[in-house]
Design a protein around this motif. Structure first.
Motif, PDB file in Angstrom:
ATOM      1  N   GLN A 253      37.742 -25.317 -13.842  1.00 57.73           N
ATOM      2  CA  GLN A 253      36.760 -25.582 -14.893  1.00 57.73           C
ATOM      3  C   GLN A 253      36.140 -26.965 -14.722  1.00 57.73           C
ATOM      4  O   GLN A 253      36.746 -27.858 -14.126  1.00 57.73           O
ATOM      5  CB  GLN A 253      37.417 -25.479 -16.267  1.00 57.73           C
ATOM      6  CG  GLN A 253      37.885 -24.083 -16.627  1.00 57.73           C
ATOM      7  CD  GLN A 253      38.431 -23.992 -18.035  1.00 57.73           C
ATOM      8  OE1 GLN A 253      38.724 -25.003 -18.667  1.00 57.73           O
ATOM      9  NE2 GLN A 253      38.567 -22.779 -18.532  1.00 57.73           N
ATOM     10  N   PRO A 254      34.925 -27.153 -15.226  1.00 62.07           N
ATOM     11  CA  PRO A 254      34.317 -28.483 -15.173  1.00 62.07           C
ATOM     12  C   PRO A 254      35.243 -29.534 -15.779  1.00 62.07           C
ATOM     13  O   PRO A 254      35.860 -29.304 -16.821  1.00 62.07           O
ATOM     14  CB  PRO A 254      33.042 -28.320 -16.003  1.00 62.07           C
ATOM     15  CG  PRO A 254      32.700 -26.870 -15.860  1.00 62.07           C
ATOM     16  CD  PRO A 254      34.027 -26.161 -15.842  1.00 62.07           C
ATOM     17  N   GLY A 255      35.337 -30.671 -15.118  1.00 64.08           N
ATOM     18  CA  GLY A 255      36.232 -31.727 -15.550  1.00 64.08           C
ATOM     19  C   GLY A 255      37.618 -31.643 -14.950  1.00 64.08           C
ATOM     20  O   GLY A 255      38.400 -32.598 -15.078  1.00 64.08           O
ATOM     21  N   GLY A 256      37.916 -30.547 -14.290  1.00 64.92           N
ATOM     22  CA  GLY A 256      39.219 -30.354 -13.689  1.00 64.92           C
ATOM     23  C   GLY A 256      39.348 -31.018 -12.333  1.00 64.92           C
ATOM     24  O   GLY A 256      38.437 -31.701 -11.860  1.00 64.92           O
TER      25      GLY A 256
ATOM     26  N   MET B   7      39.916 -34.318  -5.536  1.00 70.12           N
ATOM     27  CA  MET B   7      38.673 -34.160  -6.262  1.00 70.12           C
ATOM     28  C   MET B   7      38.967 -34.145  -7.760  1.00 70.12           C
ATOM     29  O   MET B   7      39.662 -33.257  -8.248  1.00 70.12           O
ATOM     30  CB  MET B   7      37.958 -32.873  -5.859  1.00 70.12           C
ATOM     31  CG  MET B   7      37.711 -32.760  -4.355  1.00 70.12           C
ATOM     32  SD  MET B   7      36.728 -31.304  -3.909  1.00 70.12           S
ATOM     33  CE  MET B   7      37.886 -30.002  -4.358  1.00 70.12           C
ATOM     34  N   ASN B   8      38.438 -35.127  -8.468  1.00 68.93           N
ATOM     35  CA  ASN B   8      38.616 -35.235  -9.910  1.00 68.93           C
ATOM     36  C   ASN B   8      37.274 -35.129 -10.617  1.00 68.93           C
ATOM     37  O   ASN B   8      36.218 -35.294 -10.011  1.00 68.93           O
ATOM     38  CB  ASN B   8      39.280 -36.570 -10.267  1.00 68.93           C
ATOM     39  CG  ASN B   8      40.654 -36.731  -9.671  1.00 68.93           C
ATOM     40  OD1 ASN B   8      41.413 -35.771  -9.539  1.00 68.93           O
ATOM     41  ND2 ASN B   8      41.004 -37.962  -9.311  1.00 68.93           N
ATOM     42  N   SER B   9      37.332 -34.883 -11.907  1.00 70.74           N
ATOM     43  CA  SER B   9      36.126 -34.784 -12.732  1.00 70.74           C
ATOM     44  C   SER B   9      35.091 -33.868 -12.102  1.00 70.74           C
ATOM     45  O   SER B   9      33.909 -34.201 -11.994  1.00 70.74           O
ATOM     46  CB  SER B   9      35.530 -36.180 -12.968  1.00 70.74           C
ATOM     47  OG  SER B   9      36.460 -37.030 -13.597  1.00 70.74           O
ATOM     48  N   LEU B  10      35.530 -32.705 -11.701  1.00 69.17           N
ATOM     49  CA  LEU B  10      34.664 -31.786 -10.976  1.00 69.17           C
ATOM     50  C   LEU B  10      33.507 -31.285 -11.837  1.00 69.17           C
ATOM     51  O   LEU B  10      33.654 -31.071 -13.041  1.00 69.17           O
ATOM     52  CB  LEU B  10      35.469 -30.607 -10.447  1.00 69.17           C
ATOM     53  CG  LEU B  10      36.313 -30.940  -9.214  1.00 69.17           C
ATOM     54  CD1 LEU B  10      37.406 -29.904  -9.014  1.00 69.17           C
ATOM     55  CD2 LEU B  10      35.415 -31.018  -7.978  1.00 69.17           C
TER      56      LEU B  10
ATOM     57  N   ASP C 120      29.507 -29.360  -7.645  1.00 63.67           N
ATOM     58  CA  ASP C 120      30.472 -29.515  -6.562  1.00 63.67           C
ATOM     59  C   ASP C 120      30.839 -28.176  -5.930  1.00 63.67           C
ATOM     60  O   ASP C 120      31.555 -28.144  -4.927  1.00 63.67           O
ATOM     61  CB  ASP C 120      31.743 -30.200  -7.061  1.00 63.67           C
ATOM     62  CG  ASP C 120      31.503 -31.630  -7.511  1.00 63.67           C
ATOM     63  OD1 ASP C 120      30.757 -32.356  -6.828  1.00 63.67           O
ATOM     64  OD2 ASP C 120      32.069 -32.019  -8.555  1.00 63.67           O
ATOM     65  N   THR C 121      30.388 -27.089  -6.525  1.00 66.70           N
ATOM     66  CA  THR C 121      30.681 -25.767  -5.992  1.00 66.70           C
ATOM     67  C   THR C 121      30.106 -25.621  -4.587  1.00 66.70           C
ATOM     68  O   THR C 121      28.911 -25.820  -4.373  1.00 66.70           O
ATOM     69  CB  THR C 121      30.113 -24.680  -6.907  1.00 66.70           C
ATOM     70  OG1 THR C 121      30.762 -24.738  -8.179  1.00 66.70           O
ATOM     71  CG2 THR C 121      30.325 -23.301  -6.304  1.00 66.70           C
ATOM     72  N   ALA C 122      30.953 -25.277  -3.634  1.00 63.75           N
ATOM     73  CA  ALA C 122      30.542 -25.160  -2.240  1.00 63.75           C
ATOM     74  C   ALA C 122      31.729 -24.719  -1.407  1.00 63.75           C
ATOM     75  O   ALA C 122      32.861 -24.683  -1.887  1.00 63.75           O
ATOM     76  CB  ALA C 122      30.015 -26.502  -1.717  1.00 63.75           C
ATOM     77  N   VAL C 123      31.451 -24.394  -0.157  1.00 63.89           N
ATOM     78  CA  VAL C 123      32.511 -24.230   0.822  1.00 63.89           C
ATOM     79  C   VAL C 123      32.759 -25.594   1.446  1.00 63.89           C
ATOM     80  O   VAL C 123      31.824 -26.239   1.916  1.00 63.89           O
ATOM     81  CB  VAL C 123      32.140 -23.207   1.908  1.00 63.89           C
ATOM     82  CG1 VAL C 123      33.242 -23.117   2.958  1.00 63.89           C
ATOM     83  CG2 VAL C 123      31.900 -21.840   1.284  1.00 63.89           C
TER      84      VAL C 123
END
Length: 121
Positions: free
Chosen positions: A13-16, A83-86, A90-93
């Motif tokens: 989830q966003p922020g994860g 990776m923090n505060s996603l 940031d969605t990608a391979v």
């Protein structure tokens, strides 16, 4: 045979947070600079983070600076991307890359198969 195997991707989830790992084999890991790249649908592959062969220097894309941290453990032949505060963007391979940085390894460039990171609510 050279292998770079990424792991740790998934849905968050966003922020994860997620921690990606790249296990290397078949070459002298400590003689290679390591990087993480990513590619989102419809976009070019971009550099996310890089670290020198002995871990003395790092650099990051402006979009992830302050949120992502690259590190390496040469004893384990592994590079990490914390990776923090996603964010959804940031969605990608995410791909692991190894680049030879010594006189003997210059010209060698290896890629992993990639791991999917999806940031969505």
């Amino acid at each position: 045979q050279v292998q770079l195997v990424e792991s740790g991707g998934g849905l968050v989830q966003p922020g994860g947070s997620l921690r990606l790992s790249c296990a290397a084999s078949g070459f002298t890991f400590s003689s290679f600079a390591m990087s993480w790249y990513r590619q989102a649908p419809g976009k070019e592959r971009e550099l996310v983070a890089a670290i020198t062969s002995i871990g003395g220097s790092t650099n990051y894309a402006d979009s992830v600076k302050g949120r992502f941290t690259i590190s390496r453990d040469n004893a384990k032949n592994t590079v990490y991307l914390q990776m923090n505060s996603l964010k959804s963007e940031d969605t990608a391979v995410y791909y692991c890359n190894a680049r030879g940085s010594t006189l003997l390894t210059k010209g060698h460039d290896y890629w992993g198969q990639g791991t999917q990171v999806t940031v969505s609510s």
